[in-house]
Every structure is written in C-alpha cells, then in structure tokens.
Design a protein around this motif. Structure first.
Motif, PDB file in Angstrom:
ATOM      1  N   PRO A 128     -38.256 -61.195 -57.820  1.00 56.91           N
ATOM      2  CA  PRO A 128     -37.132 -60.337 -58.231  1.00 56.91           C
ATOM      3  C   PRO A 128     -36.025 -60.400 -57.175  1.00 56.91           C
ATOM      4  O   PRO A 128     -36.310 -60.443 -55.980  1.00 56.91           O
ATOM      5  CB  PRO A 128     -37.765 -58.938 -58.280  1.00 56.91           C
ATOM      6  CG  PRO A 128     -39.210 -59.185 -58.527  1.00 56.91           C
ATOM      7  CD  PRO A 128     -39.529 -60.452 -57.773  1.00 56.91           C
ATOM      8  N   GLY A 129     -34.793 -60.427 -57.657  1.00 54.31           N
ATOM      9  CA  GLY A 129     -33.659 -60.565 -56.745  1.00 54.31           C
ATOM     10  C   GLY A 129     -33.135 -61.985 -56.700  1.00 54.31           C
ATOM     11  O   GLY A 129     -32.018 -62.212 -56.242  1.00 54.31           O
ATOM     12  N   VAL A 130     -33.937 -62.933 -57.172  1.00 52.51           N
ATOM     13  CA  VAL A 130     -33.452 -64.311 -57.291  1.00 52.51           C
ATOM     14  C   VAL A 130     -32.974 -64.487 -58.726  1.00 52.51           C
ATOM     15  O   VAL A 130     -33.732 -64.268 -59.671  1.00 52.51           O
ATOM     16  CB  VAL A 130     -34.547 -65.346 -56.978  1.00 52.51           C
ATOM     17  CG1 VAL A 130     -33.978 -66.754 -57.066  1.00 52.51           C
ATOM     18  CG2 VAL A 130     -35.149 -65.086 -55.619  1.00 52.51           C
ATOM     19  N   MET A 131     -31.716 -64.841 -58.876  1.00 50.07           N
ATOM     20  CA  MET A 131     -31.138 -64.996 -60.208  1.00 50.07           C
ATOM     21  C   MET A 131     -30.301 -66.259 -60.250  1.00 50.07           C
ATOM     22  O   MET A 131     -30.002 -66.863 -59.221  1.00 50.07           O
ATOM     23  CB  MET A 131     -30.253 -63.788 -60.541  1.00 50.07           C
ATOM     24  CG  MET A 131     -31.025 -62.547 -60.903  1.00 50.07           C
ATOM     25  SD  MET A 131     -29.919 -61.194 -61.336  1.00 50.07           S
ATOM     26  CE  MET A 131     -29.685 -60.494 -59.731  1.00 50.07           C
ATOM     27  N   ASP A 232     -42.487 -58.464 -52.741  1.00 45.62           N
ATOM     28  CA  ASP A 232     -42.199 -57.903 -54.057  1.00 45.62           C
ATOM     29  C   ASP A 232     -40.784 -58.180 -54.525  1.00 45.62           C
ATOM     30  O   ASP A 232     -40.440 -57.927 -55.668  1.00 45.62           O
ATOM     31  CB  ASP A 232     -42.434 -56.384 -54.046  1.00 45.62           C
ATOM     32  CG  ASP A 232     -43.755 -56.040 -54.699  1.00 45.62           C
ATOM     33  OD1 ASP A 232     -44.496 -56.979 -55.050  1.00 45.62           O
ATOM     34  OD2 ASP A 232     -44.034 -54.838 -54.860  1.00 45.62           O
ATOM     35  N   LYS A 233     -39.963 -58.695 -53.612  1.00 44.16           N
ATOM     36  CA  LYS A 233     -38.600 -59.058 -53.964  1.00 44.16           C
ATOM     37  C   LYS A 233     -38.044 -59.990 -52.899  1.00 44.16           C
ATOM     38  O   LYS A 233     -38.629 -60.115 -51.820  1.00 44.16           O
ATOM     39  CB  LYS A 233     -37.717 -57.816 -54.095  1.00 44.16           C
ATOM     40  CG  LYS A 233     -37.530 -57.030 -52.814  1.00 44.16           C
ATOM     41  CD  LYS A 233     -36.608 -55.867 -53.087  1.00 44.16           C
ATOM     42  CE  LYS A 233     -35.804 -55.446 -51.870  1.00 44.16           C
ATOM     43  NZ  LYS A 233     -34.955 -56.454 -51.249  1.00 44.16           N
ATOM     44  N   ALA A 234     -36.944 -60.628 -53.228  1.00 43.75           N
ATOM     45  CA  ALA A 234     -36.336 -61.552 -52.277  1.00 43.75           C
ATOM     46  C   ALA A 234     -35.905 -60.796 -51.020  1.00 43.75           C
ATOM     47  O   ALA A 234     -35.281 -59.734 -51.103  1.00 43.75           O
ATOM     48  CB  ALA A 234     -35.135 -62.229 -52.919  1.00 43.75           C
TER      49      ALA A 234
ATOM     50  N   ALA B  53     -47.711 -61.323 -60.883  1.00 39.47           N
ATOM     51  CA  ALA B  53     -46.570 -61.466 -59.976  1.00 39.47           C
ATOM     52  C   ALA B  53     -45.405 -60.587 -60.442  1.00 39.47           C
ATOM     53  O   ALA B  53     -45.198 -60.411 -61.632  1.00 39.47           O
ATOM     54  CB  ALA B  53     -46.125 -62.927 -59.932  1.00 39.47           C
ATOM     55  N   PRO B  54     -44.649 -60.033 -59.459  1.00 36.58           N
ATOM     56  CA  PRO B  54     -43.506 -59.194 -59.836  1.00 36.58           C
ATOM     57  C   PRO B  54     -42.346 -60.036 -60.354  1.00 36.58           C
ATOM     58  O   PRO B  54     -42.130 -61.151 -59.893  1.00 36.58           O
ATOM     59  CB  PRO B  54     -43.133 -58.521 -58.508  1.00 36.58           C
ATOM     60  CG  PRO B  54     -43.568 -59.506 -57.458  1.00 36.58           C
ATOM     61  CD  PRO B  54     -44.796 -60.174 -58.014  1.00 36.58           C
ATOM     62  N   ARG B  55     -41.625 -59.490 -61.311  1.00 37.57           N
ATOM     63  CA  ARG B  55     -40.454 -60.189 -61.856  1.00 37.57           C
ATOM     64  C   ARG B  55     -39.315 -59.204 -62.120  1.00 37.57           C
ATOM     65  O   ARG B  55     -39.542 -58.031 -62.398  1.00 37.57           O
ATOM     66  CB  ARG B  55     -40.790 -60.879 -63.187  1.00 37.57           C
ATOM     67  CG  ARG B  55     -41.724 -62.061 -63.081  1.00 37.57           C
ATOM     68  CD  ARG B  55     -41.043 -63.277 -62.442  1.00 37.57           C
ATOM     69  NE  ARG B  55     -42.032 -64.301 -62.103  1.00 37.57           N
ATOM     70  CZ  ARG B  55     -42.442 -65.247 -62.956  1.00 37.57           C
ATOM     71  NH1 ARG B  55     -41.935 -65.295 -64.168  1.00 37.57           N
ATOM     72  NH2 ARG B  55     -43.333 -66.124 -62.586  1.00 37.57           N
ATOM     73  N   GLY B  56     -38.117 -59.758 -62.056  1.00 40.31           N
ATOM     74  CA  GLY B  56     -36.933 -59.005 -62.424  1.00 40.31           C
ATOM     75  C   GLY B  56     -36.023 -59.918 -63.209  1.00 40.31           C
ATOM     76  O   GLY B  56     -36.360 -61.083 -63.459  1.00 40.31           O
ATOM     77  N   PRO B  57     -34.852 -59.421 -63.594  1.00 40.47           N
ATOM     78  CA  PRO B  57     -33.931 -60.262 -64.366  1.00 40.47           C
ATOM     79  C   PRO B  57     -33.596 -61.550 -63.625  1.00 40.47           C
ATOM     80  O   PRO B  57     -33.448 -61.560 -62.402  1.00 40.47           O
ATOM     81  CB  PRO B  57     -32.693 -59.377 -64.509  1.00 40.47           C
ATOM     82  CG  PRO B  57     -33.223 -57.987 -64.420  1.00 40.47           C
ATOM     83  CD  PRO B  57     -34.346 -58.060 -63.423  1.00 40.47           C
TER      84      PRO B  57
END
Lengths: 470, 99, 366
Positions: A128-131, A232-234, B53-57
């Motif tokens: 998450p945070g990578v787009m 959990d995120k970038a 695994a965690p994911r976002g947009p």
C-alpha cells in the motif's frame, strides 16, 4: 433490447470524438463508459474539475471540455457507470449499471478503451502506498488529493507532467528517481527529425523539466536496483545511482515507465494482435481507419497503440468517418475529403513518438524481474514461478495460467499479461508473437451472479444435469 | 486519523459520516471512495486472500482490483464507488461474507 | 526404437498413462500440443465422481469406483515425488434436486445400478432439512439431494502440473508445441509432426482428446469422439460456504465457487455466451441463494471429449497392433486408473483390467 447504429466503449478522447462525428453524420450512437462523467482517464471529470483547478492541471487538460461539449448531442446516448463485461458477435453488448445487467445491440462497435500503465514489477511494488503515476494524476484531477511525501519512479513524459502539477499545487515530489540513461537519450537522437516535427511536445517537456529543476526537486537518473521497502505500507525507496546506494523515505511511490494499450475487449472479440517492438507491447492489427480484422469492430485511441490524447481524438474521428461511410451515410469521396485534416493531425501527433519511445524506454529489470518479484498481483505469482513453469513445458501464457494461476484473478491479467509473455519468450527463446497472450473471455470485468441471473430468460433445466462434468 | 494522512486535500466538500472497518470517518460527499479513504489516512484497504498481504489502491481507474472493499455483502472497487452518507464499508470478506 | 512408448497428447489422460508406464520402467516420449490447443485438462470441473456414471453400463460405474478408490494414494505418490500438493477431498458429493419427481426417478435408477454392482453403491437421500444441516447455505428451492459417499473433488490443474513435473522427473521426454500429422508402422511406429519432428517407438498411445477424431482413422481406429461444450463459471475467492461438491457448484481449494456446466452441441466452438452464463448463475443461486452477491471473476468454455455412449474407449488397433486408443470424458476421475491399472492392459500382463466393454466393437453397427 435497445439498438444503436454504433456503440462506442469508452468516453475518453477517441470515444468522444468518434461519437460526435458519427452522430453528426446521422448515426444513432450509444457511448458506454464506466465513469460517472465523460473524459476518460486523461480528461477525468473535466467538466467539474476545470473551474476548481484547471490552472494546476494545465491547458492540455482543459482542452477536454471541447470534447465533452460535443458529446452532449441529441443523437448520442451517453450511458455513465456502465461496466461492459461481454461483447458477443455482431453485436450484443452486455453491461451492468446500478446493479442490473443490461444489453444493447449494435451494427458496429468502436472500442476506445484507452491505455493501462505498463506494469512495473519490482521488489515491494504491491505495498500500500505504491501506485501508478496515472493513479497519482487521477487523485489530483478527480479528487484534488495530493501526496505530500511522494517519490516518482521510472521514466517518461508523464513523470514530468505529474511532477510539474504537484509543484503548481504546492506539494513538490520529494525526489525523481529516473531509470532512463544518457545513452537512451543519445540513441533517441536518430529520431530527432520526427521529434522536431512534433516540437511542441518537446518544448513542453523541457519547460516542465526546467520547472522541476528550478524548484530544487532532487533528480537521480540512470537508476538501477530499485526496491520499495516497508511492512504494511511503503516506507522508503532504495536504488543505485552511479556507484552509490540511496534510500529515500516516503509515504507514497508513484511508478511509471510508459503506458500500453488496454486490449482486453478487442482480444475477447478475437481481434488479431501483434507485437510492437518499439513500444514493447501488443497492438491490434488495424487498417488506417481503425478497422480490425473482425468485421464491424473498430479500435481508436491508445487502445490501438500509444499515441496520446490528441492522436486519439483524430483517430476517433477517422474511425467514425469510415463507419458512416460503411453505413451508407457518407460517400467515399466525402469521407476522404473530411479525413484529410484529422489524418494530418494524427501524423503530426505521432511524429514525436519514436523519439519518446527511444528516449524513455521501459525499465529493463521490470520487464524481466528477479525470481522473487511478484508479477501477478491478484494471485501473487512471481517471475520465478513463471520461469519454473517454462521448465515444465509451458510455452504460452494460457499454460502458465493453468499451472500457477497468473492471470486468473479479478484484474483478468491486465497487469501481468505482458510480463508473462516477456518471461516466457525469454525462457523459451521464442518471440512474443509466437508466445502469445491470454485468451480473454467474458466477464471483462467482474459481475455478480445475481446480476447475471437477472438476465436469465430460460428456467434452469435440471433434467439436463445428468451428465457428470469432471 | 486525519492528521496521519500522507495526503493533502484541495477541495472542501461537505462531509458525511461513513464507517470503515468499524471506525467512523467523515468523508467528502460524492467523492471517490478510494481517494477519500486514503486522504483520511487509510493505507491498508484489505489483505489478499492468497497470502494475507496488505493492499491499497494502485491504479485508481478500475483496472487492478487492489482497492476491493465490501459494501452490502458484495465486494466492490473503492475507486469506482462514490461516497454517500451512512456508507458501511468492511474489509472484503474478512469475517466470512455471504452469510 | 528411440522409445518404448510414444504418447500422443500431453493432457491428464496422456500424462497419467505416461506416468504409469514410466513407473513400470518403460521409456516414454509424450508429444504435447501448444498453448491454444483445446485442452479439457484445463477446462474441466475437477470432480472425482462416481454417481450417475454408467447407469446403462455397470462396468463403467465400477471402473470409476476403482479409480476413485485409489485416487488418494495415487495423488499422494505424485505429490510426494514432486513436493507439489494435489488437493483432494473425498467426503462424498451431492446430486441436488429441485423436485421430488426427479429425485425419486434418480433414486430408482441408482437402486437398479446398486443391485447390478452387488450392493456397492453407498448413497443416501437427504431431505431438505437434513441437507441444510450439512450445507447451511442451501436454498429453499432444493427439495433434497442424493449424497454419494464415493464422490469427491480435486484440484485438476495442480494434478496436471504435478504430473508434468513427475513425468519429467522419472525421465519421460515431453516434446511441446507439437502437432502430430501422421502415424505409420513400417516396422516400429513413426510419428510425424507438423514441424518435421519424427519420433519412433515400439508402441503408441493415442490420447489426444478431440484430436483423435482426425488421427484415429489413420491408425485403424473408428475414434468416434465429438466435442460437447461445457461453460463453467468461477467466483471471487470466498470464505468457506459449500462443504461438499455437487454437479451444480463446488468450492475449490483456493476459495472460489466453481459453477457448471452447460451441455451444448456446438462443434469446436469453446466460447462462452451471456445466455449460458446467466442460466448457470440462476441455477447456482437457486441452490445457494447467497451466491447472488458473489462476483463472477472468470468463465470459460471447454469441450468435453464424448463417445456416442459417453463411455471411455480403450482399443488396440487391429490394423496397427501396438497402437492403442485411450479416450474418455472423465480424465480426472479416471486419472488414477489410467496411471495405476491401464499400463497392465497396455503391457498385456495377467493383471490387466477387463476393459472389453470399452472396445470399439460396440460402435460396429452404425
């Protein structure tokens, strides 16, 4: 069931221009588009957004309002929020809208489904945070949401555009991590003739670059070994530049190394595609009106090969002229007369392409990633998995799909398809054309079983179920 | 929650109340749900059914299906969903959907 | 001879046979097609199934039972050899019914078959309430089900991959991207491919699915196989909601609900259709109403390989002795029999199973 002379899928520049031209020539036109407002990704929400931040987004974006204005024509039915999931022969289009399945028939169909960001699989890219950089642009355009602590990674003009827009909005990127090398630029100069004919693009590009440098945004070029760190995120991007290792902390990473045609709908119709070496992607085989090798199926815009928004507009107009001519609304002479201006415009728009393709090539390690890097985001299949399936005899993507599920998830292979083809071609020594691509089938986008069943016209025949299907 | 946001919001639309994963949030009415959740400081939209695994947009254009959330028992792409008052959003199939 | 056996067709049937021959110490070359070949091995429904098979030919029912009984042991061996698990559940399976009439009619047929099988046909009838205890998501339109305890389901793609790995591990040669154009027998067999490849072998097994219809007659077989399309749906991955498989739906080990299948006589057309998908979705929702909210993520059409009576064909060529036709609709169910039992028949040992009823003689009056 409703019926139109022409159904256009996608309300970006190609679709809008085609619909307007076809309607002007007397055809009944329906435009099906997933978004709530016309514009496609490039002119996302343009009518609502221009008064809010047209200054940040720039004149090229504002131009989209001329297209949306032309779309508001009586003979055009613009269906928003329409998710097309099946196109069957000659032509019955199934889509869902507001939770219901709907169908429309058409004599001809124009696919204006645009582009997707070229997938850029590198370590950590699923965090998450990578787009995509395109996602960053959409956040700004549609929602007025800007990343405060972002780095831009990759190569290409879009990277500079988004950086320039972030600057204007007061949230400059923390760094530009650019993969193209000086050698790429020198190699690209053999295409400089074309680039000069499309000089306005180069001037704009240089102007954007100058503003980025002036603002003091750190630029790293010729970068290698890029990885995103985080749990959990970038949290940071690491890379090599020159002989030095770098680590830049950030909350958001925007990836970009080009865009590629979104060919899902065209492939589902059996349109022949072939490999374009300069653009490192498959493109549909079309004549110079955008007619495919499937009767009645036209394709215009970036979905036909990457050319950008203005090129898409011209190509949409050209396709509509041929469609009207076939439909008997326009003589060949009149078609050709009207085609002269858009054809010249298209040539002008495409002139700078070879230079841009050569100067900003895809980041090579993301075309053939390390074994441990996931290439299929949905099913979490790694590049190494694909290589191991090649060793088990897989020579095409439909075989690796069966062996390891890459391409089976909800995105239908949109983001892993080209990676799988490239990895298999590399492993087998065959060309991308010989290796092939996924067989794309409905649903092009997921549809609920309830929506599907709501379109059922025959009662389930349980007596027919006698044969076991194993 | 808002202060932790890595995003700046330019617009100042009227806000409505929604619930995400049990937490009350105030989001701009009519906004793109994925953008609004990110601006409200939500990083992880879901965990994958394969590895957790965690994911976002990722793509924000309806193509990648990484921003899936669950609304009224159906998984939806947050980036293709509009914020409305009272929206109840859960992480996709976390507690056994379709019950 | 460069190889004892050439196997034409590298799907589940061909690989199962190849695996069994390799295990007996034979040398084997498998000729497999390309990425776009019609492949029932990747389009099937994944059932390891007994009920409803062989209603008019008890030997087919017992052959399916033999295979189902040794399936787990076979799968464990392949999985152990390769380190690749092959998910399998054999806790029974349902034939769901929406009317008492069809349920009773099916039970009557099962009773007749059960008597012919000497009583070995362990099934029970569950009324709606009893079924609901087993399957909480079952819908009110389902009046009941036949639960057959010899039924189950597997992951057919993981079987395919593991077999591909194990056949290679055991020294099998697998040639990929091959289209066999001719088979001749000057002394041994010469198998010619479109790209000029020639394989010579002592014996040859034709297990090319629908491809047998063209190649079979060149080798002295009738090979009366035809395609029958089955459209199949699969949903997004969902929490566990279906315990046992049925002919309507099963929950695969990865979580998706697989829904099948149409029976369509449309030749070599493997497309999916909106009408096909909608009909299947409606039936699945009638069985499990909660599925109405599930997202369909994929669908496909696959072509069953059917003989005129739906039974397998096992035939040695009289024109070309040493050439064998092996074809069936139920390649997954029969995989264990093809791997463990059929090689005895190919080798002509005393342990060969009795496959007389599956010969092509039954098609002589046509």
């Amino acid at each position: 069931m409703t019926r139109s002379d022409l159904v256009v899928v996608g309300a970006g520049p190609a679709g809008m221009a085609a619909a307007a031209q076809a309607a002007e020539l007397g055809l009944s036109v329906t435009v099906l588009d997933e978004q709530a407002c016309a514009g496609g990704q490039i002119y996302r929400d343009v009518d609502r957004v221009v008064p809010l931040r047209g200054d940040i987004l720039g004149a090229d974006y504002v131009h989209g309002t001329t297209l949306t204005a032309a779309l508001r024509r009586a003979a055009i039915s613009h269906v928003t929020g329409a998710v097309v999931w099946a196109i069957e022969d000659a032509f019955r289009i199934s889509y869902t809208r507001e939770g219901r399945g709907v169908q429309i028939e058409a004599d001809r169909i124009l696919l204006a489904t645009g582009a997707l960001e070229r997938s850029m699989p590198l370590p950590g890219w699923t965090l998450p945070g990578v787009m995509t950089a395109g996602a960053g642009q959409i956040l700004l355009k549609q929602s007025g949401v800007l990343a405060r602590n972002a780095v831009l990674v990759g190569s290409g003009p879009l990277l500079y555009l988004i950086a320039a827009q972030m600057l204007r909005a007061g949230t400059p990127p923390k760094a530009m991590i650019e993969t193209q090398s000086r050698g790429d630029l020198i190699g690209a100069t053999r295409h400089i003739g074309g680039a000069l004919r499309g000089a306005s693009y180069l001037v704009k590009g240089l102007r954007m670059l100058a503003s980025i440098i002036r603002a003091g945004v750190p630029r790293h070029t010729g970068v290698t070994d890029i990885a995103v760190e985080g749990t959990d995120k970038a949290e940071a991007v690491t890379f090599q530049s020159g002989r030095r290792s770098h680590r830049i902390t950030c909350d958001t990473v925007f990836l970009h190394h080009g865009v590629v045609p979104n060919t899902q709908a065209a492939r589902s119709l059996g349109v022949t595609h072939s490999w374009n070496t300069a653009q490192q992607c498959f493109v549909p085989q079309l004549d110079d009106w955008g007619q495919s090798d499937r009767a009645g199926v036209f394709i215009a815009g970036d979905g036909a090969g990457i050319g950008g928004a203005k090129a898409a507009e011209h190509a949409g107009t050209l396709a509509a002229l041929q469609i009207a001519c076939e439909a008997g609304r326009l003589s060949r002479e009149e078609r050709d007369r009207r085609a002269a201006a858009p054809r010249a415009g298209l040539a002008h728009e495409l002139a700078a392409r070879p230079f841009l393709d050569a100067a900003y090539p895809p980041y090579a390690p993301a075309l053939l990633p390390d074994d441990s890097t996931p290439i299929c985001r949905c099913e979490e299949v790694t590049a190494g998995d694909i290589r191991s399936y090649a060793k088990l005899g897989c020579i095409g993507p439909n075989q690796t799909k069966a062996f390891g599920r890459a391409g089976m998830g909800p995105c239908q292979g949109r983001y892993c398809g080209l990676s799988v083809t490239a990895l298999l071609a590399d492993a087998t020594g065959r060309t991308p054309d010989e290796t092939g691509y996924y067989r794309i089938r409905p649903p092009l986008k997921p549809v609920t079983l309830g929506e599907l069943a709501g379109m059922n016209i025959t009662a389930p025949d349980t007596a027919e179920k006698e044969k076991a299907h194993d | 929650m808002k202060t932790a946001s890595p995003f700046l919001e330019l617009d100042n639309e009227p806000r409505v109340n929604v619930v995400f994963d049990g937490n009350a949030l105030s989001l701009p009415e009519g906004a793109n749900l994925a953008a609004a959740l990110m601006a409200a400081g939500v990083n992880v939209f879901r965990h994958t059914p394969v590895s957790g695994a965690p994911r976002g947009p990722f793509c924000m254009m309806g193509a990648c299906f990484d921003c899936l959330v669950e609304i009224d028992g159906t998984t939806k792409q947050a980036c293709m969903t509009v914020v409305t008052d009272g929206l109840e959003i859960t992480r996709a199939h976390r507690d056994g959907a379709l019950t | 001879m460069e190889t004892d056996y050439a196997i034409i067709g590298g799907g589940i049937v061909g690989l199962s046979v190849a695996w069994g021959l390799l295990r007996r110490g034979r040398t084997v070359t498998v000729l497999d097609g390309d990425d776009g070949s019609f492949r029932a091995s990747r389009g099937n429904f994944g059932l390891v199934w007994v009920q409803s098979k062989g209603m008019n030919q008890p030997r087919y029912a017992s052959w399916s039972q033999q295979s189902a009984a040794i399936w787990a042991d076979f799968a464990n061996e392949v999985a152990g050899n390769t380190g690749q698990p092959i998910p399998l559940e054999q806790n029974g399976g349902y034939d769901l019914h929406f009317s008492e009439e069809t349920l009773e009619a099916t039970v009557a047929k099962y009773e007749k078959l059960k008597a012919q099988l000497g009583g070995n046909y362990p099934y029970e009838v569950l009324g709606h309430n009893a079924l609901r205890k087993e399957e909480p998501h079952i819908g009110p339109k389902v009046v009941g089900a036949i639960l057959h305890h010899q039924d189950g389901h597997a992951n057919p793609l993981k079987l395919l991959k593991a077999l591909a790995a194990d056949v290679r591990r055991m020294g099998g040669h697998v040639l990929v991207g091959k289209t066999v154009t001719d088979v001749s027998k000057p002394d041994g067999f010469h198998i010619t491919c479109a790209d000029g490849t020639i394989v010579t072998s002592g014996k040859v097994v034709l297990s090319a699915g629908l491809g047998a219809a063209q190649l079979g007659p060149k080798m002295g077989f009738k090979a009366p196989v035809r395609p029958q399309r089955g459209q199949v749906l699969i949903t997004e991955k969902l929490p566990k909601m279906i315990n046992r498989p049925s002919l309507i739906a099963r929950q695969v080990d990865e979580g998706g609900i697989q829904i099948g299948a149409t029976n369509e006589e449309v030749g070599l057309d493997d497309k999916v259709t909106q009408t096909g998908l909608s009909g299947l979705a409606a039936e699945a929702i009638a069985a499990y109403p909660a599925l109405a909210r599930a997202q369909l993520v994929r669908s496909w059409g696959a072509l069953r390989v059917l003989s005129p009576d739906g039974l397998p064909i096992y035939q040695q060529s009289t024109e070309m002795p040493g050439a064998f036709l092996v074809t069936c609709h139920s390649g997954i169910t029969l995989a264990a029999a093809h791997a463990r039992l059929l090689p005895e028949w190919l080798e002509g040992t005393d342990a060969a199973p009795d496959l007389e009823v599956f010969s092509e003689d039954r098609f002589s009056v046509s």
